[in-house]
Design an enzyme around this catalytic site. Structure first.
Site, PDB file in Angstrom:
ATOM      1  N   HIS A  67      59.199  63.115 108.510  1.00  0.00           N
ATOM      2  CA  HIS A  67      60.036  62.138 109.216  1.00  0.00           C
ATOM      3  C   HIS A  67      59.763  62.125 110.715  1.00  0.00           C
ATOM      4  CE1 HIS A  67      63.074  62.239 105.628  1.00  0.00           C
ATOM      5  NE2 HIS A  67      62.023  61.500 105.386  1.00  0.00           N
ATOM      6  N   SER A 126      68.756  68.428  99.344  1.00  0.00           N
ATOM      7  CA  SER A 126      69.343  67.986  98.077  1.00  0.00           C
ATOM      8  C   SER A 126      68.397  67.058  97.326  1.00  0.00           C
ATOM      9  CB  SER A 126      70.661  67.251  98.325  1.00  0.00           C
ATOM     10  OG  SER A 126      71.514  68.065  99.084  1.00  0.00           O
ATOM     11  N   CYS A 163      54.105  51.216 131.998  1.00  0.00           N
ATOM     12  CA  CYS A 163      54.403  49.776 131.902  1.00  0.00           C
ATOM     13  C   CYS A 163      55.900  49.482 131.870  1.00  0.00           C
ATOM     14  CB  CYS A 163      53.738  49.195 130.658  1.00  0.00           C
ATOM     15  SG  CYS A 163      54.598  49.624 129.133  1.00  0.00           S
ATOM     16  N   GLN A 200      61.470  67.597 106.188  1.00  0.00           N
ATOM     17  CA  GLN A 200      62.088  66.292 106.417  1.00  0.00           C
ATOM     18  C   GLN A 200      62.845  66.316 107.746  1.00  0.00           C
ATOM     19  OE1 GLN A 200      63.912  66.801 102.378  1.00  0.00           O
ATOM     20  NE2 GLN A 200      63.426  64.642 102.180  1.00  0.00           N
ATOM     21  N   ILE A 233      63.307  66.733 111.972  1.00  0.00           N
ATOM     22  CA  ILE A 233      62.610  66.216 113.151  1.00  0.00           C
ATOM     23  C   ILE A 233      62.772  67.165 114.337  1.00  0.00           C
ATOM     24  CG2 ILE A 233      62.832  63.791 112.466  1.00  0.00           C
ATOM     25  CD1 ILE A 233      65.247  63.658 114.482  1.00  0.00           C
ATOM     26  N   ASP A 234      63.329  68.355 114.078  1.00  0.00           N
ATOM     27  CA  ASP A 234      63.759  69.215 115.181  1.00  0.00           C
ATOM     28  C   ASP A 234      62.709  70.188 115.697  1.00  0.00           C
ATOM     29  OD1 ASP A 234      63.829  71.351 113.210  1.00  0.00           O
ATOM     30  OD2 ASP A 234      65.791  70.590 112.593  1.00  0.00           O
ATOM     31  N   CYS A 271      58.584  53.957 129.920  1.00  0.00           N
ATOM     32  CA  CYS A 271      57.167  54.257 130.101  1.00  0.00           C
ATOM     33  C   CYS A 271      56.800  54.245 131.586  1.00  0.00           C
ATOM     34  CB  CYS A 271      56.337  53.223 129.337  1.00  0.00           C
ATOM     35  SG  CYS A 271      54.568  53.451 129.485  1.00  0.00           S
ATOM     36  N   GLY A 311      66.968  74.025 101.322  1.00  0.00           N
ATOM     37  CA  GLY A 311      67.951  73.285 102.108  1.00  0.00           C
ATOM     38  C   GLY A 311      67.761  71.782 102.069  1.00  0.00           C
TER      39      GLY A 311
HETATM   40 ZN   LIG Z   1      53.995  51.627 128.143  1.00  0.00          ZN
END
Ligand SMILES: [Zn+2]
Length: 256
Positions: free
Chosen positions: A125, A200, A161, A107, A109-110, A158, A198
């Site tokens: 995630h 819950s 664009c 879960q 994102i690291d 970006c 780790g």
């Molecule tokens: Zn773009």
């Protein structure tokens, strides 16, 4: 309820025996595996990230669309902590296990599991490793954009664009990635051992995977600082720091 050292030692041995005999293992990891690497659990109350803003509001798709600068302001310290974080012994011990036998459903994102060397990581995630343009959908590696953002607050734009780049993390109010969810369910269906490491187990639908697993008769180990709803059905429960416990278990498997 605290466990005595004798009880913990028995629990570690039991966990090692389950891991040694398992053919397919799914590790379900959450914020608790990355807090020893200095990354706060932004979904938990009591962390610094809750003091000024409510994450469920500021880290939502709605805020990102309507007030991206608010989101980026909130996200900047967290991005910095993730950018500078290193895998800890829990990530490393999982990476040392036989990769063909272990799937990690995270879960987080690291990207710390991958940085430690784990090959099969399902990210429920999303990840901070890439950013996508909200206008033309072009995808970029984060590394060139993250440093100026963390240091100066420069909102990533970006090159194609000039649209705002959104980190490929799942925000509140956003759908879970379908492919990752199917993959996680499939891995959970095939495993004969699940290790909760780790987390819950408060965020659905991932939190429901251990029930399906024990309903099938597969084994379950829970390693977490605080109790979880599934503890009563687990073979082994160790209520302690996952960065200490996991290496202790895997060491017994490798050399035991
Ligand atoms: Zn773009």
């Amino acid at each position: 309820m605290s466990q005595t050292s004798g009880a913990i030692s028995t629990a570690l041995e039991d966990a090692a025996a389950l891991l040694r005999n398992a053919k397919h293992v799914v590790v379900l990891s959450g914020a608790g595996i990355s807090t020893p690497s200095g990354i706060p659990d932004f979904r938990s109350e009591g962390t610094g990230l809750w003091s000024s803003d409510e994450p469920m509001e500021v880290a939502s798709l709605n805020t990102f669309r309507t007030h991206p600068e608010r989101f980026f302001n909130w996200f900047r310290p967290l991005a910095g902590q993730i950018f500078h974080a290193l895998p800890n012994p829990a990530h490393e011990s999982l990476a040392k296990l036989e990769n063909t036998k272990v799937s990690i459903v995270t879960q987080n994102i690291d990207g710390l599991h991958q940085r430690a060397g784990s090959k099969h990581v399902i990210e429920m995630h999303g990840t901070l490793d890439t950013l996508s343009c909200t206008n033309c959908f072009k995808r970029y590696e984060s590394k060139n954009f993250l440093q100026p953002f963390i240091e100066n607050g420069t909102i990533p734009l970006c090159v194609n664009c000039n649209g705002i780049l959104k980190p490929d993390v799942i925000l509140f109010g956003e759908q879970l990635p379908q492919a990752a969810w199917f993959e996680a369910q499939s891995a959970a269906r095939q495993c004969d051992l699940m290790i909760v490491a780790g987390t819950s187990l408060e965020v659905l639908p991932v939190a429901g995977l251990p029930v399906q697993t024990v309903d099938r008769g597969a084994h379950l180990i829970v390693i977490n600082n605080t109790p979880t709803y599934i503890d009563v059905r687990a073979d082994v429960v160790i209520m302690d720091d996952v960065a200490t416990v996991l290496p202790n278990i895997t060491k017994r498997v490798t050399y035991g």
